[in-house]
Write an enzyme that holds these catalytic residues in place. Structure first.
Site, short mmCIF file in Angstrom:
data_model
loop_
_atom_site.label_atom_id
_atom_site.label_comp_id
_atom_site.label_asym_id
_atom_site.label_seq_id
_atom_site.Cartn_x
_atom_site.Cartn_y
_atom_site.Cartn_z
N GLY A 41 88.12 33.89 73.40
CA GLY A 41 87.20 32.74 73.50
C GLY A 41 87.83 31.48 72.93
N LYS B 105 86.64 22.22 78.69
CA LYS B 105 87.44 21.07 79.13
C LYS B 105 87.91 21.27 80.57
CE LYS B 105 91.78 18.94 79.32
NZ LYS B 105 92.84 18.10 78.82
N ASN C 295 75.75 31.78 72.53
CA ASN C 295 76.87 32.11 71.63
C ASN C 295 78.11 31.30 72.04
OD1 ASN C 295 76.98 33.56 74.05
ND2 ASN C 295 77.82 35.42 73.14
N GLY D 62 80.36 28.03 72.98
CA GLY D 62 80.43 26.64 72.53
C GLY D 62 81.56 25.98 73.29
N THR E 17 77.58 35.63 66.33
CA THR E 17 77.15 34.25 66.17
C THR E 17 75.70 34.19 65.67
OG1 THR E 17 76.40 34.15 68.46
CG2 THR E 17 78.67 33.45 68.04
N GLN F 214 83.08 33.14 76.48
CA GLN F 214 83.88 34.09 75.67
C GLN F 214 85.24 34.32 76.35
OE1 GLN F 214 80.24 35.26 76.25
NE2 GLN F 214 79.99 33.76 74.64
N THR G 50 79.12 28.03 65.25
CA THR G 50 78.77 28.39 63.87
C THR G 50 79.55 27.58 62.84
OG1 THR G 50 80.43 30.13 63.94
CG2 THR G 50 78.18 30.77 64.50
N GLY G 51 80.51 26.79 63.26
CA GLY G 51 81.32 26.01 62.32
C GLY G 51 82.30 26.87 61.53
N ARG G 52 82.38 28.17 61.87
CA ARG G 52 83.29 29.05 61.12
C ARG G 52 84.75 28.70 61.42
NH1 ARG G 52 81.39 34.91 62.86
NH2 ARG G 52 81.03 33.78 64.81
N SER H 17 97.10 21.81 79.78
CA SER H 17 96.23 20.84 79.10
C SER H 17 96.94 20.37 77.83
CB SER H 17 94.91 21.50 78.77
OG SER H 17 94.16 20.68 77.89
P1 GDP Z 1 85.85 26.91 75.02
O1 GDP Z 1 84.84 27.68 74.27
O2 GDP Z 1 86.84 27.78 75.72
O3 GDP Z 1 85.25 25.88 75.94
O4 GDP Z 1 86.69 26.10 73.93
P2 GDP Z 1 86.08 25.28 72.68
O5 GDP Z 1 85.49 24.03 73.20
O6 GDP Z 1 85.23 26.16 71.85
O7 GDP Z 1 87.40 25.02 71.85
C1 GDP Z 1 88.48 24.33 72.38
C2 GDP Z 1 88.72 23.09 71.51
O8 GDP Z 1 89.98 22.58 71.81
C3 GDP Z 1 87.73 21.97 71.78
O9 GDP Z 1 87.53 21.26 70.59
C4 GDP Z 1 88.44 21.12 72.82
O10 GDP Z 1 88.05 19.75 72.78
C5 GDP Z 1 89.86 21.26 72.38
N1 GDP Z 1 90.86 21.23 73.45
C6 GDP Z 1 90.77 21.67 74.73
N2 GDP Z 1 91.95 21.53 75.37
C7 GDP Z 1 92.80 20.98 74.47
C8 GDP Z 1 94.20 20.62 74.51
O11 GDP Z 1 94.87 20.80 75.50
N3 GDP Z 1 94.72 20.10 73.37
C9 GDP Z 1 93.99 19.93 72.23
N4 GDP Z 1 94.59 19.42 71.17
N5 GDP Z 1 92.69 20.26 72.16
C10 GDP Z 1 92.11 20.79 73.26
P1 IMO Z 2 83.16 30.57 73.93
O1 IMO Z 2 82.45 30.62 75.26
C1 IMO Z 2 84.66 32.73 70.48
C2 IMO Z 2 82.39 36.27 69.19
C3 IMO Z 2 81.69 36.20 67.84
C4 IMO Z 2 81.79 37.64 67.42
C5 IMO Z 2 81.59 38.40 68.73
C6 IMO Z 2 80.17 38.89 68.97
O2 IMO Z 2 82.93 29.32 73.18
O3 IMO Z 2 84.58 30.93 74.08
P2 IMO Z 2 77.92 37.66 69.69
O4 IMO Z 2 77.14 36.57 69.00
O5 IMO Z 2 78.38 37.30 71.05
O6 IMO Z 2 77.23 38.99 69.64
O7 IMO Z 2 79.25 37.82 68.77
O8 IMO Z 2 81.95 37.49 69.75
N1 IMO Z 2 82.05 35.18 70.14
C7 IMO Z 2 82.86 34.17 70.43
N2 IMO Z 2 84.08 33.83 69.94
N3 IMO Z 2 84.12 32.01 71.47
C8 IMO Z 2 82.92 32.34 71.99
O9 IMO Z 2 82.40 31.71 73.08
C9 IMO Z 2 82.22 33.44 71.45
N4 IMO Z 2 81.01 34.03 71.71
C10 IMO Z 2 80.95 35.08 70.91
O10 IMO Z 2 82.36 35.34 66.96
O11 IMO Z 2 83.09 37.93 66.96
MG MG Z 3 84.04 27.83 72.35
#
Ligand code: GDP
Ligand code: IMO
Ligand code: MG
Length: 429
Positions: A12, A18, A38, A40, A129, A223, A300-302, A412
């Site tokens: 995940g 993006k 769950n 983000g 989460t 995820q 969760t800010g973790r 990216s």
């Molecule tokens: P997702 O759950 O797969 O959509 O990813 P998240 O949004 O949880 O986490 C990815 C983080 O990396 C976010 O804060 C994005 O803004 C950032 N991000 C995405 N692509 C890039 C990249 O190519 N470079 C950097 N530095 N940050 C990125």
């Molecule tokens: P995105 O879509 C990263 C992880 C939790 C935990 C496990 C089970 O942003 O990539 P849950 O609440 O689903 O029962 O938790 O899965 N987890 C993620 N880790 N990115 C996510 O989503 C996640 N959604 C759940 O941290 O380990």
């Molecule tokens: Mg995420």
């Protein structure tokens, strides 16, 4: 005809949001097919940052955005998220947004149970989460769920509530909790029902119509493959199937609709929550990756655990999910490292493995075999074409694609929407 399915190929947070946002302007519909709030997903457009958990990332470009039946939906979280996005100027209407009426709901009792179990689990804690995802999927499979369509028939809910309470009251008693207040639950559902019902519809039918008109559908996974309930690092996984195959069953289209499978792959590895992580770095390098990559959970800010790129895991994810090509994200986070390291295999009990074994104990014991490469002096941050990349960064990308046996379609280089290098257009396949 050309549809695209986006899935995370690690644990995940690979940058799915993006990439989906970037691709959304080329799509006619974006569909979430599993998971819940769950997830983000962070989108950066100019000076605006959007954080989406339940809404498909296509909503920001105004592309038709649908929540498929495979999602578990917390109606109160949905309302809060819609209001937050509207506050940021995003328009969400019955025209551009729809929810499958056969989606199971996440109720407050699911969140309670998620928390109670985690507290009681001791060293077996999963690190969820806390959003009630697991308990809601259990009730779906256990045929006890209340679904979106039930919100239009709350007066007939008696037998379903009986079934639900028979199960949950027994569990709650075991945790020393009061039984479910049925009146309150129905009252709460009555309060939220009109809000949800305005978007409810048979999403499969909407998609059928959209496809018939020749539209391009973008399926947005949440995820990652290593959190898949079958193929991931069980039991430290989420409670849904996160693999590409779910795009069909979780939206109401057949498997021939999923099109180009785009695996989103971070240029290093992160994980939130408990469970095995072979290349985890609990040292200054891990710290540095986390700081440079701003690796803190959106939901969760973790703090996310960080480590080097693990080619064994990604090769496995690509095979399991039938990945056509990958989007390699966050390459810029590796800028400035003297050397970069890739895991190419594992050692376990004197044997060399080219895959992650299924048993949690073995997964925890595997020792990574590393290959080191020279880093690059220049910067990749903000690069928008192949020609902008330092030669050594290109070598890294080439080594990654060789090891994972899957080509790179996109790269990216920053959180910003437009800082993306297109190698091969997934919609043109
Ligand atoms: P997702 O759950 O797969 O959509 O990813 P998240 O949004 O949880 O986490 C990815 C983080 O990396 C976010 O804060 C994005 O803004 C950032 N991000 C995405 N692509 C890039 C990249 O190519 N470079 C950097 N530095 N940050 C990125
Ligand atoms: P995105 O879509 C990263 C992880 C939790 C935990 C496990 C089970 O942003 O990539 P849950 O609440 O689903 O029962 O938790 O899965 N987890 C993620 N880790 N990115 C996510 O989503 C996640 N959604 C759940 O941290 O380990
Ligand atoms: Mg995420």
């Amino acid at each position: 005809m050309a549809n695209v399915t986006v899935i995370g190929a690690q644990w995940g947070d690979e940058g799915k949001g993006k990439i989906v946002d970037w691709l959304a302007s080329r799509a006619d519909a974006v569909v979430r097919f599993q998971g819940g709030h769950n997830a983000g997903h962070t989108l950066v457009v100019g000076d605006k940052v959007y954080k989406l958990s339940l809404l498909p990332s296509g909503i920001v470009t105004g592309t038709l955005s649908l929540i498929g039946n495979g999602v578990v939906l917390d109606p109160w979280a949905l309302k809060a998220e819609i209001e937050k996005l509207e506050g940021q100027g995003v328009s969400i209407t019955q025209e551009n947004f729809g929810i499958a009426d056969n989606c199971p709901l996440i109720l407050p009792l699911h969140r309670d149970l998620d928390g109670l179990r985690e507290q009681a689990a001791g060293s077996g804690k999963i690190g969820t989460t806390g959003r009630g995802i697991g308990p809601a999927y259990e009730d779906k499979v256990g045929r006890r769920a209340i679904r979106v369509c039930d919100l239009a028939h709350l007066d007939d809910l008696g037998p379903q509530i009986d079934r639900l309470c028979a199960h949950h009251d027994a569990l709650r008693a075991g945790f020393g909790q009061k039984p479910i207040d049925r009146e309150q639950l129905i009252e709460d559902l009555r309060g939220i029902a009109p809000f949800v019902l305005q978007y409810a519809q048979p999403v499969w039918k909407r998609l059928k119509k959209v496809r018939k008109a020749g539209a391009r559908v973008l399926f947005e996974g949440a995820q990652g493959v290593l959190l898949d309930v079958d193929h991931g690092t069980y039991p430290f996984v989420t409670s849904s199937n996160t693999v590409s195959g779910t795009a069909a069953s979780g939206s109401g289209l057949g498997p021939n609709a999923t099109g180009f499978v785009l695996g989103i792959v971070k240029a290093y590895t992160t994980r939130v929550g408990s469970g095995p992580f072979p290349t985890e770095l609990e040292d200054e390098t891990g710290q540095r990756l986390g700081e440079r990559g701003h690796e803190f959970g959106t939901v969760t800010g973790r703090k996310r655990r960080c480590g080097w790129f693990d080619a064994v895991l990604v090769r496995q994810s690509c095979a399991i999910s039938g990945v056509t090509g990958i989007a390699l994200t966050k390459l810029d986070v590796l800028d400035g490292f003297e050397t970069v390291t890739i895991c190419t295999g594992y050692r376990l009990g004197g044997k060399i493995l080219d895959y992650l074994p299924s048993h949690a104990g073995d997964q925890a014991k595997v020792e990574p075999i590393y290959e080191e490469m020279e880093g690059w002096k220049g910067t990749t941050a903000g690069a928008r074409s192949w020609a902008d990349l330092p030669a050594q960064a290109i070598k890294y990308i080439q080594r990654v694609q060789e090891l994972i046996e899957t080509p790179v379609a996109l790269v990216s280089t920053s959180p910003e929407r437009e800082d993306t290098i297109l190698v091969r257009d997934p919609f043109m396949d």
